[in-house]
Each structure stands twice: as structure tokens, then as C-alpha cells.
Design an enzyme around this catalytic site. Structure first.
Site, PDB file in Angstrom:
ATOM      1  CD  GLU A 141      26.995  37.152  29.226  1.00 12.82           C
ATOM      2  OE1 GLU A 141      27.455  38.031  30.081  1.00 12.82           O
ATOM      3  OE2 GLU A 141      26.257  35.525  29.539  1.00 12.82           O
TER       4      GLU A 141
ATOM      5  CE  LYS B 147      28.664  41.341  25.474  1.00 17.23           C
ATOM      6  NZ  LYS B 147      29.589  40.424  25.787  1.00 17.23           N
TER       7      LYS B 147
ATOM      8  NE  ARG C 225      29.489  50.042  28.271  1.00 13.94           N
ATOM      9  CZ  ARG C 225      29.032  49.391  28.407  1.00 13.94           C
ATOM     10  NH1 ARG C 225      29.544  48.638  29.514  1.00 13.94           N
ATOM     11  NH2 ARG C 225      28.840  47.977  27.739  1.00 13.94           N
TER      12      ARG C 225
END
Ligand code: ATP
Ligand code: MG
Length: 556
Positions: free
Chosen positions: A36, A272, A262
Site C-alpha cells: 500500500e 509503517k 512476518r
């Protein structure tokens, strides 16, 4: 050499792919990396990039870069640009054009109409808060909305009017009609479209309704012919929704979603949102501050794409916890740099030395790398005045000291053996200068009748160039800064993560371009700053990593 490609270890994803190719389910593979554009990429994304692009390379398949741009308020062109630059800098190239989920907005809308026609989606009038109430909890089934049984025609009409801008933001959503009693909350009639009047970086003001991530992602994958849609474990519970959407539409294909764990890197954060907080609150100088775990920060610090890819290879891919110590990252970088960068001398904390018997002694040529003569040579000049590292001298040395001490001798790297005859002190008793003499018969050979063990680096004051040295340490003082729920992760910031010093370097680096890397002997690997270093002008070096992993020893 560490930068040659290493064999790829197998992992569960490769096993799935091998089986799919063997059974003929797929003739070749197509993966995608779907960021994104709401921030800069970090080391966690690097893991995902190496995985997705790496699989495509290994299997001679394709990997797309697709921006998941369904959240217009948080997304920007700057982020999208930086992401492309970072992927390419890491050494990967996406197949064909960059893709955007927004390229599919019209198709996504048509698919939504299709779901409505099939009686599998409805327009919801409940408020967000009411919807939450109706949704139930992990232990309690949800309840059907009073709007769930709206006739198809009414839904079609309302959804068209949503698109046409007849309703206020947040006043309605389109929901998939799945199962309000499902044990999986993601299947309790999830919203698939919302009304949001926000300017979109690609579609401008064309749309005032935006598709939700889960709905968008699987369809985008299918439209691109993705075979293996690889994502992180938090999407595991979303997989039934991914599959439901594709099963209930006439999608061109049905990609398989596969989840892996992850990466969590100790002493830093991989989110982020939190990295943005560090930038906004000015705890760092920007997204590419060399202390940031962003790809652009690591690049600026001097990490190499090869070193980062090697790190990704070492940490592997699995479904189990992937918390990794910073030492693993630093080890991969250090090993990569060891064989590939020239070695020169620099001094970060200078102590002045006067050579009392200097009589125009010879300078010597020295190789830039002991194992790579092809890197070339330079002259290492000597002079009457030298800089040595202040902590290479001790008036009262500890046991086993091999460096300089009053009356003791050391070898000046690539030069003569030097003896310290006197330490000159200021009024406070601080040593401010050493008076030393060299043995003129020791250039390129051992002194007669005695052994000199220590070797120290030095610079000739008359030849050295001033350089700004930026020394970096870990950004946080604890391994998991964002583990605690009650404390803000910023309270764990390391107050000494950045030290600016005025040092000196050999003049042979004078014309080094930004991003040129060196080993400054005994001090570490350094990289000419991308932004502020000027070839032939102001020299600015960032310390990439020290030569040894001394961190644990110093901090425990
Ligand atoms: P963040 O939580 O930092 O915002 P994200 O997952 O929301 O990360 P996206 O831009 O959606 O960021 O991520 C793009 C891809 O990178 C996704 O497939 C995601 O799973 C993967 N990814 C993100 N963070 C990590 C991580 N720490 N380790 C491995 N892969 C990651
Ligand atoms: Mg995300």
C-alpha cells in the site's frame, strides 16, 4: 565471496509450487508484491520482496508490482515512487508495467453488481457502531441486519446511487452476504464498499465509493493471473473470505493464498504506522534516516542490496515466529562488505602526535584490499605531525595492551615502527599530544632484536582531509520496543543512537561519489552520505556497521 548467489534452501512455499508444477496445476508461476503506498518500505517488506521476486526468478515465472491503493487519504505519489525505487535498488524488476488496484475499480464495481444480482451482497444502512454491535464477538454469533433481506432491485438502485454520490460518507456500505453466525468474524457479512469522498492519487475525484482491501485483493490477484498469492500470517483468517469472493464470482482464475510469518527485527520496529510516527514527531530526520529500518534508510546507511538479500536468505521462510536479532542483519552486511570495499584509514577521535626525528621519511604504497590487488593502491603519506585515535594510547595500560603507551612501540599501519617518548598534558592533566620517534629502519621490515605486536591506524595531519563522521547505534534500547501495550514505543528510543563527530580521512577519498563505501580500518564500514556528501567538497560518511559484533559485549 559472499556476494555470489547462495543456493536457495527449500521451504514450504517452494514445496507447494513444486507440487503444483509437477501435477500440471500450473505451467509457470506468477507472484506479486502488493504494497500500500502509505509509507516507505521497511526490512519486513524486503523479506516479502525477496520472497516474491526471488520465487519468480528461480522458477522463471513472473512477479508483478501492484499498489494496493484503496485507502486514498493515506496514500501518496511520493510513497509510490519511493517503493518502486526501493524494489529496483534491491535488485528486482517487476513484470511489465506497475499495476494498481485502482486500475480495476470499474471491474470491481461490476463484480459487486454481480454479487448483488446473485443476492450475495446488500446495502447496509446501520451505522458503524450498530454494525459492530450486530457483529457479535469471538464467543458470540452475530445477528442479521434488518437490511440484509433487501430485494435485489433495491440494492442495485442504492448501490448505483452510492456511486453517484447521493449519500453522505459513512452513511451506507455494501456488504457481502455470507454468514453472521460464522465462527470466523471475517465472514460475518464483511463490508466490501464504503463511501468516502477523498481525492485519490490515481483516479482523482472520479469515485466516492472505494472497495475494501479484502474484496479488492483477491479479485486483483485473479485478474492478473496470480498463481500463488503470498502474504503474512495475519491474513490467515481472511483466507476464507478471499476464497468466498472468488468462488462466488466468475473470476478468471482462483489464486492460492499462502501465509508466512512476518519478520520482526529486534531493537527496531517494522510497522509503517509507527515509522511514520518517528518521522512526524521528528525522532529521526526522515524516512531515510540511516537509523531507520526502511530500505531507503538502510541504503543511506550503506547496507548493500546483496547483504539484505543474503539476510533474507538466512532468515528463511516459514510459519513459525520470525523474530531475528539485529546481529544477524549486521553479520550479513559485514560479510558482504568485507570482500568488496576498499580499505583506507580514518581517525574519528584524533590525538596529535609529533614525530621528533622526522626527516622526510619515505611514504609507502599500500593496497586498497589485502586480497584484491585489482582494487589498486595509493600512497600512504607520513609527516611530522600525525593523528592517531585517542583511545589507541593509554598512559596506564590494562594487562595485555598492545597499543601505544609511554616508552612502548607500535607499528603505524603501512608505515614505520614508532615509539612514544612523552605524553604532553594540559592544565587539567588531559593528554593533548604525544611526542614520538620512528625507527627509520622498519619500513616494510621488522625491527632488529625485538617484536612489536600492536598495529594502529594514523593519518598525516598535512595530508588528511576533514570529514564529518556520523556514528549510528541501535534506534531502541530494548529488543521489542513495541511489545508493551501501555507504554509508547518512543519511550524506548536510544538517546545515543546518533553521534556526530568531526574526523579525518586519507586524501585518496577526496573525490568519492555519494554512496561510495569504504572500510575505515579498525573503525568499521562507512558509506559516503547520499544526500550531503560532495565529491571534492564536504565529506560526510555514515558508519554502516562496526567491524565486529561487539554490541552484546558492550551492552550486557
Ligand atoms: P505495515 O504493517 O508496516 O504497514 P503492511 O503489511 O500493512 O505493513 P503492505 O504495504 O500492505 O504493508 O505490505 C506489502 C506486503 O509486504 C504484504 O504482502 C505484507 O504481508 C508484506 N509485509 C509487510 N510487513 C512485513 C514483515 N514484517 N515481514 C514480512 N512481510 C511483510
Ligand atoms: Mg497493509
Amino acid at each position: 565471496m559472499s556476494s555470489t548467489p547462495q543456493p536457495v534452501a527449500s521451504n514450504f512455499i517452494r514445496n507447494i509450487i513444486d507440487a503444483d508444477l509437477a501435477s500440471g496445476k500450473h505451467a509457470s508461476i506468477v507472484t506479486r508484491f502488493p504494497p500500500e503506498p502509505n509509507g516507505y518500505l521497511h526490512i519486513g517488506h524486503a523479506k516479502s520482496i525477496c520472497l516474491n521476486f526471488g520465487l519468480a526468478l528461480d522458477y522463471k515465472g513472473r512477479c508483478n508490482l501492484r499498489f494496493d491503493d484503496t485507502n486514498p487519504e493515506k496514500e501518496s505519489e511520493e510513497y509510490a515512487r519511493s517503493i518502486q525505487e526501493d524494489v529496483q535498488w534491491l535488485g528486482f524488476q517487476w513484470h511489465g508495467q506497475v499495476r494498481w488496484a485502482s486500475d480495476y475499480f470499474e471491474q470491481l464495481y461490476e463484480y459487486a453488481i454481480d454479487l448483488i444480482r446473485q443476492g450475495k451482497a446488500y446495502v447496509e444502512d446501520l451505522s458503524a457502531e450498530q454494525m459492530r454491535e450486530y457483529r457479535g464477538t469471538l464467543t458470540q454469533a452475530g445477528r442479521n441486519s434488518p437490511y440484509r433481506e433487501r430485494p435485489v432491485e433495491e440494492n442495485l438502485d442504492l448501490f448505483t446511487r452510492m456511486r453517484n454520490g447521493e449519500f453522505a460518507d459513512g452513511s451506507k456500505v455494501l456488504r457481502a452476504k455470507i454468514d453472521m453466525a460464522s465462527p470466523n468474524i471475517n465472514l460475518r457479512d464483511p463490508a466490501i464498499y464504503r463511501i468516502r469522498r477523498a481525492h485519490h492519487i490515481r483516479t482523482g475525484d472520479k469515485w466516492c465509493i472505494y472497495p475494501m482491501y479484502d474484496y479488492t485483493h483477491c479479485i486483483s490477484d485473479a485478474l492478473e493471473g496470480i498463481t500463488h498469492s503470498i502474504c503474512t500470517l495475519e491474513f490467515e483468517d481472511h483466507r476464507p473470505l478471499y476464497d468466498w469472493v472468488l468462488d462466488n464470482l466468475t473470476a478468471p482464475c482462483h489464486p492460492q493464498q499462502i501465509e508466512f510469518s512476518r519478520l520482526e527485527l529486534h531493537y527496531t520496529i517494522t510497522s509503517k504506522r509507527k515509522l511514520l510516527q518517528l518521522v512526524n514527531e521528528k525522532h529521526v530526520s526522515g524516512w531515510d534516516d540511516p537509523r531507520m529500518p526502511t530500505i531507503s534508510g538502510m541504503r543511506r546507511r550503506g547496507y548493500t542490496p546483496e547483504g539484505i538479500r543474503e539476510f533474507a536468505r538466512r532468515i528463511g521462510v516459514s510459519k513459525s515466529d520470525n523474530s531475528v536479532d539485529m546481529a544477524v542483519m549486521e553479520g550479513a552486511i559485514r560479510e558482504d562488505l568485507e570482500a568488496r570495499v576498499p580499505r583506507v584509514m580514518a581517525v574519528v577521535n584524533p590525538l596529535r602526535v609529533t614525530i621528533t626525528n622526522f626527516d622526510g621519511a619515505q611514504a609507502r604504497e599500500a593496497d586498497f584490499h589485502p586480497n584484491h590487488p585489482e582494487f589498486g593502491k595509493r600512497v600512504v603519506p607520513l609527516g611530522k605531525e600525525l593523528f592517531i585515535e585517542a583511545d589507541d594510547f593509554a598512559e596506564l595500560p590494562p594487562a595485555g595492551w598492545k597499543r601505544l603507551t609511554p616508552g612502548g612501540e607500535v607499528r603505524l599501519r603501512h608505515s614505520y615502527v614508532m615509539r612514544c617518548d612523552e605524553a604532553v598534558k594540559d592544565a587539567t592533566g588531559k593528554v593533548v599530544e604525544l611526542r614520538c620517534s620512528i625507527d627509520h629502519d622498519t619500513l616494510g621490515k621488522n625491527p632488529e632484536g625485538r617484536k612489536v605486536k600492536g598495529v594502529i591506524h594514523f593519518l598525516s595531519c598535512a595530508h588528511a582531509l576533514p570529514a564529518e563522521m556520523r556514528l549510528y547505534d541501535r534506534l531502541f534500547t530494548v529488543p521489542e520496543p513495541d511489545a508493551g501495550r501501555d507504554v509508547d514505543f518512543c519511550t524506548h528510543l536510544n538517546p545515543t543512537s546518533f553521534t556526530l563527530v568531526q574526523g579525518w580521512v586519507e586524501s585518496c577519498v577526496k573525490d568519492a561519489a555519494p554512496e561510495t563505501r569504504y572500510q575505515f580500518e579498525r573503525l568499521g564500514y562507512f558509506c559516503a552520505d547520499r544526500r550531503e556528501h560532495q565529491a571534492g567538497g564536504k565529506l560526510v560518511f555514515n558508519r554502516t556497521v562496526t567491524l565486529k559484533d561487539s554490541w552484546a559485549k558492550e551492552h550486557n
